[in-house]
Design a protein around this motif. Structure first.
Motif, PDB file in Angstrom:
ATOM      1  N   ASP A  88     -55.108  46.135 -87.489  1.00  0.00           N
ATOM      2  CA  ASP A  88     -55.234  44.827 -87.583  1.00  0.00           C
ATOM      3  C   ASP A  88     -54.953  44.409 -88.995  1.00  0.00           C
ATOM      4  O   ASP A  88     -55.925  43.748 -89.606  1.00  0.00           O
ATOM      5  N   GLY A  89     -54.025  44.457 -89.770  1.00  0.00           N
ATOM      6  CA  GLY A  89     -53.748  44.279 -91.060  1.00  0.00           C
ATOM      7  C   GLY A  89     -52.646  44.858 -91.512  1.00  0.00           C
ATOM      8  O   GLY A  89     -51.609  45.404 -90.948  1.00  0.00           O
ATOM      9  N   VAL A  90     -52.613  45.030 -92.919  1.00  0.00           N
ATOM     10  CA  VAL A  90     -51.245  45.298 -93.600  1.00  0.00           C
ATOM     11  C   VAL A  90     -51.648  46.575 -94.851  1.00  0.00           C
ATOM     12  O   VAL A  90     -52.591  46.348 -95.400  1.00  0.00           O
ATOM     13  N   CYS A  91     -51.092  47.473 -94.740  1.00  0.00           N
ATOM     14  CA  CYS A  91     -51.229  48.627 -95.669  1.00  0.00           C
ATOM     15  C   CYS A  91     -50.375  48.059 -96.958  1.00  0.00           C
ATOM     16  O   CYS A  91     -49.218  47.977 -97.036  1.00  0.00           O
ATOM     17  N   VAL A  92     -51.248  48.354 -98.145  1.00  0.00           N
ATOM     18  CA  VAL A  92     -50.519  47.909 -99.287  1.00  0.00           C
ATOM     19  C   VAL A  92     -50.986  49.013-100.359  1.00  0.00           C
ATOM     20  O   VAL A  92     -51.765  49.798-100.288  1.00  0.00           O
ATOM     21  N   LYS A  93     -50.199  49.187-101.503  1.00  0.00           N
ATOM     22  CA  LYS A  93     -50.259  50.116-102.655  1.00  0.00           C
ATOM     23  C   LYS A  93     -51.053  49.497-103.715  1.00  0.00           C
ATOM     24  O   LYS A  93     -51.169  48.357-103.938  1.00  0.00           O
ATOM     25  N   THR A  94     -52.069  50.310-104.266  1.00  0.00           N
ATOM     26  CA  THR A  94     -52.671  49.842-105.265  1.00  0.00           C
ATOM     27  C   THR A  94     -52.371  50.762-106.699  1.00  0.00           C
ATOM     28  O   THR A  94     -51.689  51.684-106.475  1.00  0.00           O
ATOM     29  N   ASP A  95     -52.893  50.266-107.852  1.00  0.00           N
ATOM     30  CA  ASP A  95     -52.316  51.089-109.001  1.00  0.00           C
ATOM     31  C   ASP A  95     -53.139  52.496-109.079  1.00  0.00           C
ATOM     32  O   ASP A  95     -52.462  53.349-109.779  1.00  0.00           O
ATOM     33  N   SER A  96     -53.822  52.599-108.548  1.00  0.00           N
ATOM     34  CA  SER A  96     -54.666  54.146-108.570  1.00  0.00           C
ATOM     35  C   SER A  96     -55.840  54.243-107.431  1.00  0.00           C
ATOM     36  O   SER A  96     -56.158  53.398-106.619  1.00  0.00           O
ATOM     37  N   VAL A  97     -56.063  55.557-107.239  1.00  0.00           N
ATOM     38  CA  VAL A  97     -57.339  56.001-106.337  1.00  0.00           C
ATOM     39  C   VAL A  97     -58.561  55.140-106.571  1.00  0.00           C
ATOM     40  O   VAL A  97     -58.998  54.917-105.824  1.00  0.00           O
TER      41      VAL A  97
END
Length: 157
Positions: A88-97
């Motif tokens: 129930d959402g959207v997966c997005v990239k972040t700049d780092s772990v």
């Protein structure tokens, strides 16, 4: 030790681990502290169609065909947002772990299933500004990693 005291006490650790920690900070009469998860939730749940509109607004963004590949949004052939059948959402990239871990610890996101640790799942019940910001950051990270030739083609279109 109250909630604000705990949040203030972890700030030096977050600051050293990731200078982007200011992204999740706000001013408070008692000093700087992490934004509470309650402030990151939206009373009116966002929808998949709303997220599609946010993604489509970015230059060169294209929706992948869910019948042949993951239901996602791409720029230059690289994914920056992804949906799932059971999430129930959207997966997005972040700049780092580290940024992903900070967002998860702050309650702004959860671990994105099946993705690298630098990806997070932002719930549809997140605040509109948070959802908009996370999608924009993900897009920018992917766009900047594209070869210059592809970036120039997208900019000229």
């Amino acid at each position: 030790m109250g909630l604000d005291d705990k949040a203030v006490s972890v700030m030096p650790k977050l600051r050293r681990a990731n200078p982007i920690a200011d992204d999740l900070l706000q001013e408070h009469p008692m000093g700087r502290h992490l934004v509470s998860p309650d402030n990151l939730r939206h009373p009116n749940k966002m929808s998949r169609s709303f997220v599609n509109k946010l993604c489509a607004a970015h230059a060169g963004a294209t929706a992948a065909d869910p019948t042949t590949e993951l239901d996602s949004w791409k720029v230059g052939g690289k994914m920056f947002a992804c949906f799932g059948d059971r999430i129930d959402g959207v997966c997005v990239k972040t700049d780092s772990v580290e940024t992903a871990a900070m967002l998860i610890d702050a309650g702004a996101a959860t671990k994105a299933p099946y993705f690298h640790k630098s990806w997070v799942l932002v719930s549809f019940d997140s605040a509109e500004e948070e959802l908009r910001h996370r999608i924009a950051v993900s897009y920018d990270i992917i766009f900047k990693a594209l070869p210059r030739k592809i970036r120039d083609q997208i900019a000229q279109a």
